[in-house]
Design an enzyme around this catalytic site. Structure first.
Site, PDB file in Angstrom:
ATOM      1  N   TRP A  77       0.861  -1.196   0.000  1.00  0.00           N
ATOM      2  CA  TRP A  77       0.000   0.000   0.000  1.00  0.00           C
ATOM      3  C   TRP A  77       0.895   1.243   0.000  1.00  0.00           C
ATOM      4  O   TRP A  77       1.868   1.311   0.761  1.00  0.00           O
ATOM      5  CB  TRP A  77      -0.890  -0.027   1.247  1.00  0.00           C
TER       6      TRP A  77
ATOM      7  N   ASP B 199      -1.437  -5.975   8.976  1.00  0.00           N
ATOM      8  CA  ASP B 199      -2.357  -4.927   8.533  1.00  0.00           C
ATOM      9  C   ASP B 199      -3.580  -5.655   7.980  1.00  0.00           C
ATOM     10  O   ASP B 199      -3.488  -6.391   6.997  1.00  0.00           O
ATOM     11  CB  ASP B 199      -1.695  -4.062   7.446  1.00  0.00           C
TER      12      ASP B 199
ATOM     13  N   LYS C 258     -13.847  -0.484   5.191  1.00  0.00           N
ATOM     14  CA  LYS C 258     -14.435  -1.196   4.058  1.00  0.00           C
ATOM     15  C   LYS C 258     -15.566  -2.122   4.504  1.00  0.00           C
ATOM     16  O   LYS C 258     -16.641  -2.109   3.923  1.00  0.00           O
ATOM     17  CB  LYS C 258     -13.381  -2.027   3.323  1.00  0.00           C
TER      18      LYS C 258
HETATM   19  C1  LMR Z   1      -6.673   2.428  -0.797  1.00  0.00           C
HETATM   20  O1  LMR Z   1      -5.635   1.771  -0.797  1.00  0.00           O
HETATM   21  O2  LMR Z   1      -7.181   2.903  -1.817  1.00  0.00           O
HETATM   22  C2  LMR Z   1      -7.397   2.643   0.504  1.00  0.00           C
HETATM   23  O3  LMR Z   1      -6.754   1.974   1.525  1.00  0.00           O
HETATM   24  C3  LMR Z   1      -7.639   4.070   0.800  1.00  0.00           C
HETATM   25  C4  LMR Z   1      -6.402   4.840   1.159  1.00  0.00           C
HETATM   26  O4  LMR Z   1      -6.434   5.513   2.190  1.00  0.00           O
HETATM   27  O5  LMR Z   1      -5.423   4.807   0.422  1.00  0.00           O
END
Ligand code: LMR
Length: 396
Positions: free
Chosen positions: A130, A211, A246
């Protein structure tokens, strides 16, 4: 002094929302940020959330502060959901939970705790991960290193590479694992692979942070916790950052939790006192509303069952879109096999589209996706999926 401050680059995910909002084309499609949308293109408020909010409006008697760790009932319910009601972690009272502002808040608290109290200096994250993980960890002083995770040839998990890299992690460093629905690839370890990972962690002794932001979006509430639950059996201590953005659709209420699992309840208490000290110096104590909603649903058997059904509907909707996308790309004669999209888990798919193709899709078709080629599958609907597939095939 402000003129000396250089402008920050736009956020790779949330920055897309701003660009999307400014786009005046009627046919634009936002496949960027991970937000569930139904076939009407709406991110709905769950029925169980509305019901819990009605009850809260009626019954709430005060807006006084919560404790530093937040609502106690919420903490109990979070643990039940993460570990299962009959888990030994619960009966031995080995877990402590802090209600946090979203999963991001939980990750930040976890990172500060690792740095200050465990003397961890480096965290190993999957390649890719992420986009915000690096920001969060680096802002607490952690060094961030990547372990192999995704195989661009098979478009699936590179498990052998992952195991080889984690084998090199020393005992005083940390490893971040995505509980399920890996963001951004959608590639998850199998139950057997989780077992091997847990055995490796036990043997090497590195510290583990989970996570867990998409529980219920892959196979089901308990099924998706298999990785975490396997780890709690194999190693005595870990941290979990989880989010209800989510699976409760509570994105803007910022509802998450940081759970510490220790070897026994006494150690849990003393270690958790330091988690609370970190929170107090950061945001003092968490906002109440979203967590009260989650607790109200999870403690009521009927509402809880209804919620599990609502999550199942979201999960099935995304699965249908995955299958539909694969068949529509094939129908259009795509010069690449996209069947891996149907194999991936959760909201995201790593499409394999290049940065150049992503740019072209945005500029020529108003289709927004993250620069890495990640799409939010749930951003499509029966109304726009044809246009999305046409556009993808045209840029291949
Ligand atoms: C995403 O990866 O799109 C979500 O987790 C929202 C974010 O805060 O990035």
């Amino acid at each position: 002094m402000f003129e000396r401050v250089a402008a920050a680059p736009a956020d790779p995910i949330l920055g897309l929302n701003e660009a999307f909002a400014a786009d005046t084309r009627a046919q634009k499609v936002n496949l960027g940020v991970g937000v569930f949308m139904n076939d009407e293109g709406i991110t709905p408020i769950l029925g169980t959330v509305k019901e819990a909010e009605k009850r809260l409006l009626n019954d709430e008697t005060t807006k006084s502060y919560l404790g530093i760790a937040g609502d106690a009932e919420y903490g109990r319910q979070v643990q039940r959901l993460l570990f299962g009601a009959d888990s030994e972690v619960l009966s031995n009272q080995r877990a402590r939970t802090a209600q946090t502002p979203g999963g991001t808040g939980a990750l930040r608290v976890a990172a500060e705790f690792m740095v200050r109290q465990l003397d961890v200096t480096r965290i190993h994250v999957s390649n890719p991960t992420w986009a915000n993980h690096g920001n969060i960890f680096k802002s607490t002083g952690l060094e961030v290193t990547a372990y192999r995770y995704f195989d661009n040839d098979t478009m699936g998990l590179d498990f052998a590479g992952m195991m080889e890299d984690l084998e090199q992690v020393p005992a005083n460093e940390a490893v971040l694992l995505h509980g399920c629905c890996h963001n951004p690839t959608g590639a998850d370890p199998s139950a057997e692979q989780w077992q091997q990972l847990a055995e490796l962690a036990a043997r090497k002794g590195f510290f583990v942070l989970f996570d867990f932001a998409y529980q219920g979006f892959s196979r089901g509430m308990d099924e998706d916790a298999v990785g975490l639950r396997t780890f709690t059996k194999a190693i005595p201590e870990l941290l979990v950052a989880n989010s209800f953005s989510k699976n409760f659709g509570l994105y803007n209420e910022r509802v998450g939790a940081m759970t510490l699992v220790a070897s026994d309840r006494f150690t849990a208490d003393s270690a958790f006192s330091q988690v609370k000290a970190i929170i107090r110096a950061n945001y003092s104590n968490p906002p109440a509303h979203g967590a009260k909603v989650v607790a109200a649903i999870l403690k009521d058997d009927a509402l809880r069952a209804e919620w599990i059904e609502e999550v199942a509907q979201m999960r099935h909707h995304i699965r249908q879109l995955r299958d539909l996308m694969v068949s529509k790309l094939k129908e259009r004669g795509a010069n690449r096999d996209f069947s891996f999209i149907a194999e991936q888990h959760g909201m995201f798919s790593f499409t394999g589209l290049t940065g150049e193709q992503v740019k072209q899709l945005r500029e020529e078709y108003g289709i927004y996706m993250v620069g890495s080629g990640r799409i939010n599958v749930a951003g499509m609907s029966k109304g726009n999926i044809d246009a999305v597939c046409d556009a993808i095939v045209s840029v291949l």
